[in-house]
Scaffold this active site. Sequence first.
Site, PDB file in Angstrom:
ATOM      1  CD  GLU A 116      -4.508  -0.395  -4.259  1.00  0.00           C
ATOM      2  OE1 GLU A 116      -5.584  -0.507  -4.059  1.00  0.00           O
ATOM      3  OE2 GLU A 116      -3.736  -0.042  -3.448  1.00  0.00           O
ATOM      4  CB  CYS A 166      -0.927   0.084   1.229  1.00  0.00           C
ATOM      5  SG  CYS A 166      -0.130   0.183   2.692  1.00  0.00           S
TER       6      CYS A 166
HETATM    7  P1  NAD Z   1      -9.369  -7.053  -0.100  1.00  0.00           P
HETATM    8  O1  NAD Z   1     -10.101  -5.850   0.313  1.00  0.00           O
HETATM    9  O2  NAD Z   1      -9.759  -7.871  -1.177  1.00  0.00           O
HETATM   10  O3  NAD Z   1      -9.477  -8.126   1.249  1.00  0.00           O
HETATM   11  C1  NAD Z   1      -9.140  -7.696   2.421  1.00  0.00           C
HETATM   12  C2  NAD Z   1     -10.166  -8.387   3.496  1.00  0.00           C
HETATM   13  O4  NAD Z   1     -11.239  -8.160   3.055  1.00  0.00           O
HETATM   14  C3  NAD Z   1      -9.723 -10.084   3.329  1.00  0.00           C
HETATM   15  O5  NAD Z   1      -9.759 -10.535   4.853  1.00  0.00           O
HETATM   16  C4  NAD Z   1     -10.819 -10.430   2.544  1.00  0.00           C
HETATM   17  O6  NAD Z   1     -11.371 -11.902   2.941  1.00  0.00           O
HETATM   18  C5  NAD Z   1     -12.032  -9.457   2.840  1.00  0.00           C
HETATM   19  N1  NAD Z   1     -13.021  -9.303   1.812  1.00  0.00           N
HETATM   20  C6  NAD Z   1     -12.631  -9.199   0.461  1.00  0.00           C
HETATM   21  N2  NAD Z   1     -13.506  -8.947  -0.311  1.00  0.00           N
HETATM   22  C7  NAD Z   1     -14.748  -8.706   0.395  1.00  0.00           C
HETATM   23  C8  NAD Z   1     -15.837  -8.374   0.256  1.00  0.00           C
HETATM   24  N3  NAD Z   1     -16.448  -8.106  -1.018  1.00  0.00           N
HETATM   25  N4  NAD Z   1     -16.819  -8.156   1.349  1.00  0.00           N
HETATM   26  C9  NAD Z   1     -16.214  -8.369   2.453  1.00  0.00           C
HETATM   27  N5  NAD Z   1     -15.299  -8.644   2.677  1.00  0.00           N
HETATM   28  C10 NAD Z   1     -14.234  -8.992   1.605  1.00  0.00           C
HETATM   29  O7  NAD Z   1      -8.047  -6.490   0.046  1.00  0.00           O
HETATM   30  P2  NAD Z   1      -6.494  -7.520  -0.416  1.00  0.00           P
HETATM   31  O8  NAD Z   1      -6.808  -7.675  -1.801  1.00  0.00           O
HETATM   32  O9  NAD Z   1      -6.725  -8.796   0.396  1.00  0.00           O
HETATM   33  O10 NAD Z   1      -5.330  -6.646  -0.366  1.00  0.00           O
HETATM   34  C11 NAD Z   1      -4.952  -5.559  -0.979  1.00  0.00           C
HETATM   35  C12 NAD Z   1      -5.484  -4.220  -0.937  1.00  0.00           C
HETATM   36  O11 NAD Z   1      -5.060  -4.047   0.675  1.00  0.00           O
HETATM   37  C13 NAD Z   1      -4.901  -3.066  -1.580  1.00  0.00           C
HETATM   38  O12 NAD Z   1      -6.155  -2.279  -2.015  1.00  0.00           O
HETATM   39  C14 NAD Z   1      -3.864  -2.373  -0.761  1.00  0.00           C
HETATM   40  O13 NAD Z   1      -3.496  -0.959  -1.066  1.00  0.00           O
HETATM   41  C15 NAD Z   1      -4.751  -2.557   0.463  1.00  0.00           C
HETATM   42  N6  NAD Z   1      -3.761  -2.409   1.895  1.00  0.00           N
HETATM   43  C16 NAD Z   1      -3.776  -1.358   2.477  1.00  0.00           C
HETATM   44  C17 NAD Z   1      -2.879  -0.963   3.453  1.00  0.00           C
HETATM   45  C18 NAD Z   1      -2.880   0.165   4.146  1.00  0.00           C
HETATM   46  O14 NAD Z   1      -2.104   0.510   5.290  1.00  0.00           O
HETATM   47  N7  NAD Z   1      -3.837   1.156   3.996  1.00  0.00           N
HETATM   48  C19 NAD Z   1      -2.002  -2.013   3.972  1.00  0.00           C
HETATM   49  C20 NAD Z   1      -2.070  -3.205   3.323  1.00  0.00           C
HETATM   50  C21 NAD Z   1      -2.817  -3.425   2.170  1.00  0.00           C
END
Ligand code: NAD
Length: 480
Positions: free
Chosen positions: A381, A282
């Site tokens: 992104e 991120c």
């Molecule tokens: P994601 O949003 O797909 O998933 C995150 C969590 O949400 C997971 O545990 C997943 O099971 C759950 N999830 C996924 N889709 C969902 C839905 N439709 N409804 C409910 N829950 C759901 O994210 P990812 O692909 O695992 O991670 C990457 C993202 O995380 C990128 O956008 C990145 O920028 C962000 N990120 C942000 C930070 C920060 O500090 N801001 C840090 C790390 C990652």
Amino acid sequence: MAERLKNYVGGEWIDSDAADVHEVRNPATGEVIGLTPLGGMADVSAAVAAAKAAFSSWRRVPVEDRVQPMFKLKSLLEDHAEELAQICTRENGKTVPESRGSVRRGIQMVEMACGAPSLLMGQVLEDVSGGIDCESVRQPMGVFAAITPFNFPAMVPMWFFPFAVACGNTFVLKPSEQVPFSAKLTWELAHDAGFPPGVLNLVQGGRDAVNAICEHPDIVGISFVGSSPVAEHVYKQGAARGKRVQALGGAKNFIFVMPDADMDHALDAITESAFGCAGERCLAASIVVPVGDCHDEVRDGLKARMARYKIGDGSKPETTLGPVISAPHKQKVLGFIETGVNEGAELVVDGRRAEMPSTGNFVGPTLFDNVTPEMTIGSEEIFGPVLCLMPMADLDSALQLTHDHPLANASSIFTTSGKSARQFRYDVDASMAGVNIGVAAPMSFFGFGGAKGSFFGDLKAHGRESFDFYTDRKVLISRW
Ligand code: NAD
């Protein structure tokens, strides 16, 4: 047969009844290495019940005693740091040195939480009125939950649980279904560290488990890290039910290079920022803005450095760029590259043509030039090893880009001018800002989180703010 992951509830590893599973694959090989049961309300309720039952006694444990298992956990994490790094690489794909770095950052969270006896202290003021004293104390609130993403499987859960339980709360983690093994080892170590049953619980699952966490009446607060649409969803669903929520979302990070920058340092740092962890950070550099007349030097310098990457399995010592997380995610990143070409950006380095293994989710480092904010690759992104150049005439117009973008996670400037650095730190619209730093990552003792569409809530992750997020500040006013 691939291992079917278990939940950890009330101090025991138990099977989930969930019929659906997510196949966990090693991103470098495609091999199925685990099956994550996609639990829902039943699994979440069992974990919350255990956490709720443990809360009344855990909150009464003196804080000095509460941190003893945390010290033990720190020691066990040190002993198992290499094993945790190898697991992180196997399930996430990043190189082993990258995994080691993330494990180290995670352990620092545990270290900071060991300072809870000092950090939980309140405030006292005598004679707020004649003979009346006033004090504030921090009290734990109950059951907190965290929902974490795939990109830092070992570190991000540690952003939350050490602080939550050191404050006297009990806790339920729902890790990403794509990377459940790092949290599994962490919880095994926490078990050995001696946290009482029910203090730390683990539920495997995906979307249904997340929605159950948002809906469950006995969860008082939620820490979330993931993409912005899900962060916003969790924030709204949790807040609508009166929960505290801190939801960290996605990013599109601008890096500014001034003509007076130490170019070697700047280009080394930017290359690492953009392509380290295969761009799945991120805090990754997404858009590099050469300001004024350094455009050609920046483009050529990046191109030369990108040619040095050795793409492959992150567990191999020679690899410097690992795969992205999954086959669907690889297709998404390739789709962005295709769209960039179709929308008229200049493809300087085409990562699709890089030398790489034929199986696995590999994308080579990719560089686009003359990207505009209106292009898809200039605004969305990508979360892969794709870097965009967006040249600007001056720093004012460069900084305006951060104000115009809906996300505001991190940004950096490379310069030797104090004036430019000062203008940047004063004006940049991003909550984590770096001067001559490629990845502006706050350490455990500072808060971590963005602004605008990159963060929903007010108290950020880790740092002193954690002790505010995970406690109620009760105010007592007394006259005797
Ligand atoms: P994601 O949003 O797909 O998933 C995150 C969590 O949400 C997971 O545990 C997943 O099971 C759950 N999830 C996924 N889709 C969902 C839905 N439709 N409804 C409910 N829950 C759901 O994210 P990812 O692909 O695992 O991670 C990457 C993202 O995380 C990128 O956008 C990145 O920028 C962000 N990120 C942000 C930070 C920060 O500090 N801001 C840090 C790390 C990652």
